[in-house]
Write a protein that holds these residues in place. Structure first.
Motif, PDB file in Angstrom:
ATOM      1  N   THR A 120       1.246  -0.898  -0.230  1.00  0.00           N
ATOM      2  CA  THR A 120      -0.283  -0.331  -0.068  1.00  0.00           C
ATOM      3  C   THR A 120       1.174   1.550   0.221  1.00  0.00           C
ATOM      4  O   THR A 120       0.792   2.170  -1.337  1.00  0.00           O
ATOM      5  CB  THR A 120      -0.627  -0.409   1.204  1.00  0.00           C
ATOM      6  OG1 THR A 120      -1.785  -1.119   1.441  1.00  0.00           O
ATOM      7  CG2 THR A 120      -2.268   1.382   0.986  1.00  0.00           C
ATOM      8  N   PHE A 124       0.576   4.151  -2.682  1.00  0.00           N
ATOM      9  CA  PHE A 124       0.499   5.362  -1.895  1.00  0.00           C
ATOM     10  C   PHE A 124       1.535   6.972  -2.480  1.00  0.00           C
ATOM     11  O   PHE A 124       1.303   7.935  -3.247  1.00  0.00           O
ATOM     12  CB  PHE A 124       0.469   5.514  -0.965  1.00  0.00           C
ATOM     13  CG  PHE A 124      -1.155   5.969  -0.304  1.00  0.00           C
ATOM     14  CD1 PHE A 124      -2.139   7.491  -0.184  1.00  0.00           C
ATOM     15  CD2 PHE A 124      -1.554   4.433   0.590  1.00  0.00           C
ATOM     16  CE1 PHE A 124      -2.653   7.336   0.032  1.00  0.00           C
ATOM     17  CE2 PHE A 124      -3.102   5.214   0.216  1.00  0.00           C
ATOM     18  CZ  PHE A 124      -3.805   5.864   0.636  1.00  0.00           C
ATOM     19  N   THR A 269     -11.159   8.098  -0.595  1.00  0.00           N
ATOM     20  CA  THR A 269      -9.828   8.195  -0.213  1.00  0.00           C
ATOM     21  C   THR A 269     -10.000   7.519   1.124  1.00  0.00           C
ATOM     22  O   THR A 269      -9.061   6.722   1.880  1.00  0.00           O
ATOM     23  CB  THR A 269      -9.323   9.003  -0.222  1.00  0.00           C
ATOM     24  OG1 THR A 269      -8.829   9.351  -2.039  1.00  0.00           O
ATOM     25  CG2 THR A 269      -7.786   8.864   0.374  1.00  0.00           C
ATOM     26  N   ILE A 270     -11.021   7.886   2.009  1.00  0.00           N
ATOM     27  CA  ILE A 270     -11.371   7.320   3.721  1.00  0.00           C
ATOM     28  C   ILE A 270     -11.368   6.112   3.472  1.00  0.00           C
ATOM     29  O   ILE A 270     -11.205   5.365   4.639  1.00  0.00           O
ATOM     30  CB  ILE A 270     -12.370   8.262   3.922  1.00  0.00           C
ATOM     31  CG1 ILE A 270     -11.861  10.097   4.313  1.00  0.00           C
ATOM     32  CG2 ILE A 270     -12.894   8.323   5.099  1.00  0.00           C
ATOM     33  CD1 ILE A 270     -12.734  11.389   4.574  1.00  0.00           C
ATOM     34  N   LEU A 273      -8.701   3.524   3.307  1.00  0.00           N
ATOM     35  CA  LEU A 273      -7.701   3.651   3.529  1.00  0.00           C
ATOM     36  C   LEU A 273      -8.936   2.907   5.114  1.00  0.00           C
ATOM     37  O   LEU A 273      -7.997   2.211   5.859  1.00  0.00           O
ATOM     38  CB  LEU A 273      -7.724   4.564   4.474  1.00  0.00           C
ATOM     39  CG  LEU A 273      -6.849   5.853   3.693  1.00  0.00           C
ATOM     40  CD1 LEU A 273      -6.554   7.090   4.429  1.00  0.00           C
ATOM     41  CD2 LEU A 273      -5.592   5.461   4.001  1.00  0.00           C
ATOM     42  N   GLY A 276      -9.412  -0.853   4.150  1.00  0.00           N
ATOM     43  CA  GLY A 276      -7.747  -1.292   3.781  1.00  0.00           C
ATOM     44  C   GLY A 276      -7.413  -1.802   5.117  1.00  0.00           C
ATOM     45  O   GLY A 276      -6.193  -2.445   5.802  1.00  0.00           O
ATOM     46  N   LEU A 277      -7.443  -0.416   6.144  1.00  0.00           N
ATOM     47  CA  LEU A 277      -6.635  -0.626   7.611  1.00  0.00           C
ATOM     48  C   LEU A 277      -6.964  -2.011   8.307  1.00  0.00           C
ATOM     49  O   LEU A 277      -6.695  -2.178   8.817  1.00  0.00           O
ATOM     50  CB  LEU A 277      -6.175   0.345   8.298  1.00  0.00           C
ATOM     51  CG  LEU A 277      -4.982   1.624   7.047  1.00  0.00           C
ATOM     52  CD1 LEU A 277      -4.925   3.176   7.936  1.00  0.00           C
ATOM     53  CD2 LEU A 277      -3.684   0.771   7.669  1.00  0.00           C
ATOM     54  N   PHE A 282      -6.901  -4.398   1.549  1.00  0.00           N
ATOM     55  CA  PHE A 282      -6.282  -3.058   0.944  1.00  0.00           C
ATOM     56  C   PHE A 282      -6.424  -4.211  -0.934  1.00  0.00           C
ATOM     57  O   PHE A 282      -6.099  -2.949  -1.810  1.00  0.00           O
ATOM     58  CB  PHE A 282      -4.815  -2.782   0.830  1.00  0.00           C
ATOM     59  CG  PHE A 282      -4.571  -1.835   2.677  1.00  0.00           C
ATOM     60  CD1 PHE A 282      -4.955  -0.329   1.548  1.00  0.00           C
ATOM     61  CD2 PHE A 282      -4.070  -2.232   3.542  1.00  0.00           C
ATOM     62  CE1 PHE A 282      -5.090   0.603   2.405  1.00  0.00           C
ATOM     63  CE2 PHE A 282      -3.637  -1.139   4.632  1.00  0.00           C
ATOM     64  CZ  PHE A 282      -4.258   0.103   4.044  1.00  0.00           C
ATOM     65  N   SER A 285      -9.355  -3.433  -1.856  1.00  0.00           N
ATOM     66  CA  SER A 285     -10.123  -1.755  -1.268  1.00  0.00           C
ATOM     67  C   SER A 285      -9.693  -0.140  -2.828  1.00  0.00           C
ATOM     68  O   SER A 285     -10.211   0.726  -3.208  1.00  0.00           O
ATOM     69  CB  SER A 285     -10.300  -1.081  -0.200  1.00  0.00           C
ATOM     70  OG  SER A 285      -8.584  -1.258  -0.297  1.00  0.00           O
ATOM     71  N   TRP A 286      -9.064  -0.274  -3.477  1.00  0.00           N
ATOM     72  CA  TRP A 286      -8.928   0.398  -4.492  1.00  0.00           C
ATOM     73  C   TRP A 286     -10.317   0.344  -5.754  1.00  0.00           C
ATOM     74  O   TRP A 286      -9.567   1.507  -6.633  1.00  0.00           O
ATOM     75  CB  TRP A 286      -7.385  -0.579  -5.502  1.00  0.00           C
ATOM     76  CG  TRP A 286      -8.129  -1.856  -6.247  1.00  0.00           C
ATOM     77  CD1 TRP A 286      -7.466  -2.661  -5.906  1.00  0.00           C
ATOM     78  CD2 TRP A 286      -8.274  -1.393  -7.397  1.00  0.00           C
ATOM     79  NE1 TRP A 286      -7.867  -4.162  -7.241  1.00  0.00           N
ATOM     80  CE2 TRP A 286      -7.834  -3.207  -7.226  1.00  0.00           C
ATOM     81  CE3 TRP A 286      -8.769  -0.951  -8.488  1.00  0.00           C
ATOM     82  CZ2 TRP A 286      -9.063  -3.888  -9.082  1.00  0.00           C
ATOM     83  CZ3 TRP A 286      -9.224  -1.807 -10.033  1.00  0.00           C
ATOM     84  CH2 TRP A 286      -9.122  -2.770 -10.148  1.00  0.00           C
TER      85      TRP A 286
END
Length: 308
Positions: A120, A124, A269-270, A273, A276-277, A282, A285-286
């Motif tokens: 990830t 980024f 974007t939120i 993250l 993914g976290l 991840f 989630s793209w």
């Protein structure tokens, strides 16, 4: 009183505007260089057949060529519009390519078994580079528009036709690559289904590697489509002038579109993250960025329809 130029002056003007030598023109007309030199000096005139060839070659009519002023029939790119638009097209295309390539790299690293945090982080890092390129290109474009709100249409019909032909080829190649990528996924999925003995983790890795390959093909395809579209759009100078000289209502809608799309991508974007976290997603989630892009397109079309 209308200013006129001689046939020789018109011919020389057209030849220099196309940036070709007397030898090159003579070769295209299948005459000697001396003949072209005599035509330009006024010492002689070409036959009717050659005059028709010249009219076809330089896209002008007989009256203008013989006794008009051809310098009025074409404009010059005094503002460096073409050079700037080429640079802008390359910057945006490169930004899109880097963004998609980042997704491909993330999938590849996941497939190789690397820690998802590092995968990830690699995505980024490339995302940051892409965003920086978009910002620079956008600000430079805005500055160019501020300095040159109106640009004279200097593209010839021949140049516009050539641009459209290139556009159609790029569209065909881009779409073909996307379909090729889909075929690759279908075949790869079929092969994996036949490998029932494989461990679940190993299957997940192979799926990530396949998606990485697909995203790589998609990166090339989308880059070709974006660049082709922007190169085609640059020749529509009238649309460029219209874009800068919008009515107050059109400007408000454009600002509203920008704000809504900004909020959509921020929300994407939120979600990316959090997904993914907190849920260890991840690897998939793209996709929220793709959904966000589609939503932005819908918003843009919907608001533009209201202004018609």
């Amino acid at each position: 009183m209308e200013e006129r130029m001689s046939f020789g002056e018109n011919l020389q003007c057209l030849r220099k505007q196309r940036d070709i030598t007397q030898e090159q023109l003579a070769e295209q007309l299948e005459v000697s260089r001396q003949s072209v030199s005599k035509w330009e000096s006024g010492a002689s005139y070409p036959e009717m057949e050659k005059l028709l060839q010249l009219c076809s070659l330089f896209n002008c009519n007989m009256d203008t060529l013989m006794q008009g002023d051809v310098s009025k029939s074409f404009a010059e790119d005094v503002h460096g519009y073409d050079k700037f638009q080429n640079w802008f097209s390359k910057m945006i295309t490169a930004g899109v390519a880097i963004l998609l390539f980042g997704i491909s790299i993330m999938m590849l690293l996941n497939g190789l078994g690397l820690n998802e945090v590092f995968a990830t982080a690699a995505f980024f890092a490339l995302l940051i580079v892409a965003v920086m390129m978009f910002i620079v290109a956008g600000l430079q474009y805005d500055q160019f528009q501020q300095k040159h709100p109106l640009v004279e249409d200097f593209y010839s019909e021949e140049e516009k036709d050539l641009s459209y032909r290139k556009f159609t080829v790029r569209i065909a190649v881009g779409v073909g690559l996307i379909l090729l990528g889909v075929l690759f996924l279908i075949v790869g999925s079929g092969v994996l289904e036949g490998q029932m003995a494989l461990d679940t983790v190993l299957i997940d890795r192979w799926e990530s590697l396949m998606m990485s390959g697909f995203m790589l093909v998609l990166t090339v395809a989308v880059s070709i489509l974006v660049y082709g579209g922007m190169q085609k759009a640059k020749t529509d100078v009238r649309e460029y002038n219209k874009e800068k000289n919008q009515s107050p209502e059109q400007k408000k809608r454009a600002e509203l579109t920008g704000k809504i799309c900004g909020c959509i991508m921020l929300l994407a974007t939120i979600i990316f993250l959090v997904w993914g976290l907190m849920f260890d997603g991840f690897a998939i989630s793209w996709i929220v960025y793709a959904v966000g892009g589609i939503l932005c397109g819908i918003v843009s079309v919907a608001l533009s329809k209201q202004s018609e």
